[in-house]
Design a protein around this motif. Structure first.
Motif, PDB file in Angstrom:
ATOM      1  N   PHE A 210       0.826  -1.202   0.000  1.00 49.17           N
ATOM      2  CA  PHE A 210       0.000   0.000   0.000  1.00 49.17           C
ATOM      3  C   PHE A 210       0.866   1.261   0.000  1.00 49.17           C
ATOM      4  CE2 PHE A 210       0.837  -1.390   4.285  1.00 49.17           C
ATOM      5  CZ  PHE A 210       1.109  -0.238   5.008  1.00 49.17           C
ATOM      6  N   ALA A 211       0.273   2.331  -0.497  1.00 45.30           N
ATOM      7  CA  ALA A 211       0.865   3.670  -0.406  1.00 45.30           C
ATOM      8  C   ALA A 211       0.215   4.364   0.775  1.00 45.30           C
ATOM      9  CB  ALA A 211       0.626   4.455  -1.693  1.00 45.30           C
ATOM     10  N   SER A 212       1.032   5.011   1.612  1.00 49.78           N
ATOM     11  CA  SER A 212       0.462   5.620   2.813  1.00 49.78           C
ATOM     12  C   SER A 212       1.202   6.896   3.190  1.00 49.78           C
ATOM     13  CB  SER A 212       0.511   4.638   3.991  1.00 49.78           C
ATOM     14  OG  SER A 212       1.840   4.502   4.471  1.00 49.78           O
ATOM     15  N   THR A 213       0.530   7.689   3.977  1.00 47.51           N
ATOM     16  CA  THR A 213       1.149   8.857   4.590  1.00 47.51           C
ATOM     17  C   THR A 213       0.583   9.009   5.993  1.00 47.51           C
ATOM     18  OG1 THR A 213       1.727  11.197   4.297  1.00 47.51           O
ATOM     19  CG2 THR A 213      -0.545  10.578   3.813  1.00 47.51           C
ATOM     20  N   VAL A 214       1.400   9.554   6.877  1.00 48.05           N
ATOM     21  CA  VAL A 214       1.013   9.734   8.277  1.00 48.05           C
ATOM     22  C   VAL A 214       0.793  11.217   8.532  1.00 48.05           C
ATOM     23  CG1 VAL A 214       1.733   9.449  10.681  1.00 48.05           C
ATOM     24  CG2 VAL A 214       2.331   7.695   8.981  1.00 48.05           C
ATOM     25  N   TYR A 215      -0.274  11.515   9.257  1.00 50.89           N
ATOM     26  CA  TYR A 215      -0.488  12.912   9.637  1.00 50.89           C
ATOM     27  C   TYR A 215      -0.931  12.988  11.093  1.00 50.89           C
ATOM     28  CZ  TYR A 215      -5.602  12.506   9.454  1.00 50.89           C
ATOM     29  OH  TYR A 215      -6.905  12.154   9.684  1.00 50.89           O
ATOM     30  N   GLN A 216      -0.668  14.125  11.700  1.00 47.71           N
ATOM     31  CA  GLN A 216      -1.084  14.368  13.079  1.00 47.71           C
ATOM     32  C   GLN A 216      -2.165  15.429  13.094  1.00 47.71           C
ATOM     33  OE1 GLN A 216       2.010  15.031  15.992  1.00 47.71           O
ATOM     34  NE2 GLN A 216       0.664  16.230  17.317  1.00 47.71           N
TER      35      GLN A 216
END
Length: 274
Positions: A210-216
């Protein structure tokens, strides 16, 4: 007996509203002069006027107030109406809080030229893993917490051993964004074998790339994270390959402050045919 003006001062209800209460039969004058038409109220009616004012301040309409006053000495019926109103007000308060967070998120976006540049997208693979899974159709996305409550309640006696690392995620099985009746599956990776419960199944999940990104921050920011992933998928020659899911690294289970939430948005992908 009190003239309408005197009763208005004592009850802190305007004459206009007293006349309205009279029209709908909510609070009738104790006496009406047949010649002059002047209305007179009794001091004994002041508590009733106070109840009406209190109920209006809670957001009840006149029809609902009439029903409440009719059941004032029936505790069970009265409690049921108040419970329903409390639930409505809590839902409205939650909606207002979401709108305030969305407003603040927009303010933050306006302070930056290109907020999408803040997101780093990575290509990852989760290996085969054992997970406690609960799939349900719930009214809307905001009630996702219901899945976790059921999962935790039904597995509390099993002494689940979390995997290392332990992934808590929700998969979105609908092929589109839906405004109601959404199909979600909560998954918590675990070690060991356990019996299924009424709603929870233990599954061996297949590997997923999967392609992912993390955000807060609050969940209202997810649109920006999705846009960053979508741009990466387009620019790197991939296509989508399965339902999206979120991994919750810091969730409402760990903190009540939405600014501290840490969410990873994940989209299964594969190389596009060339």
């Amino acid at each position: 007996m009190l003239k309408i003006g005197e009763f208005s001062k004592l009850s802190r209800v305007s004459i206009r509203m007293l006349r309205r209460y009279n029209e709908v039969g909510l609070l009738l004058p104790a006496e009406t002069d047949p010649i002059t038409g002047y209305r007179y109220y009794s001091e004994d009616q002041l508590p009733a006027a106070g109840r009406i004012t209190a109920l209006r301040d809670m957001g009840f309409g006149l029809a609902a107030i009439e029903q409440l006053l009719a059941t004032w000495k029936e505790p069970v019926a009265l409690e049921a109406i108040l419970d329903a109103k409390q639930a409505q007000l809590q839902e409205e308060a939650a909606l207002a809080q979401r709108r305030l967070r969305a407003l603040e998120t927009l303010r933050q976006r306006l302070r930056k030229e290109d907020n999408a540049m803040d997101y780093t997208v990575n290509l990852k693979t989760l290996p085969q893993r054992q997970a406690a899974c609960l799939r349900m159709t719930i009214p809307n996305y905001d009630q996702e917490g219901t899945l976790w409550q059921i999962l935790m309640r039904e597995t509390a006696h099993l002494d689940l051993q979390p995997d290392d690392p332990c992934y808590c995620s929700v998969t979105f099985h609908d092929g589109e964004f839906k405004e109601r009746d959404v199909d979600l599956e909560a998954q918590k990776t675990v070690r060991g074998q356990y019996p299924d419960t009424e709603h929870v199944q233990f599954k061996l999940l297949p590997p997923v790339t999967f392609a992912s990104t993390v955000y807060q921050g609050p969940y209202e920011k997810i649109g920006e994270a999705n846009a960053a992933v979508a741009a990466w998928v387009r620019d790197n020659g991939y296509t989508y390959d399965g339902p999206a899911f979120n991994i919750y690294h810091i969730s409402p289970h760990e903190t009540k402050d939405p600014e501290q939430f840490v969410t990873e948005v994940c989209y299964p992908v594969k190389k596009a045919d060339t």
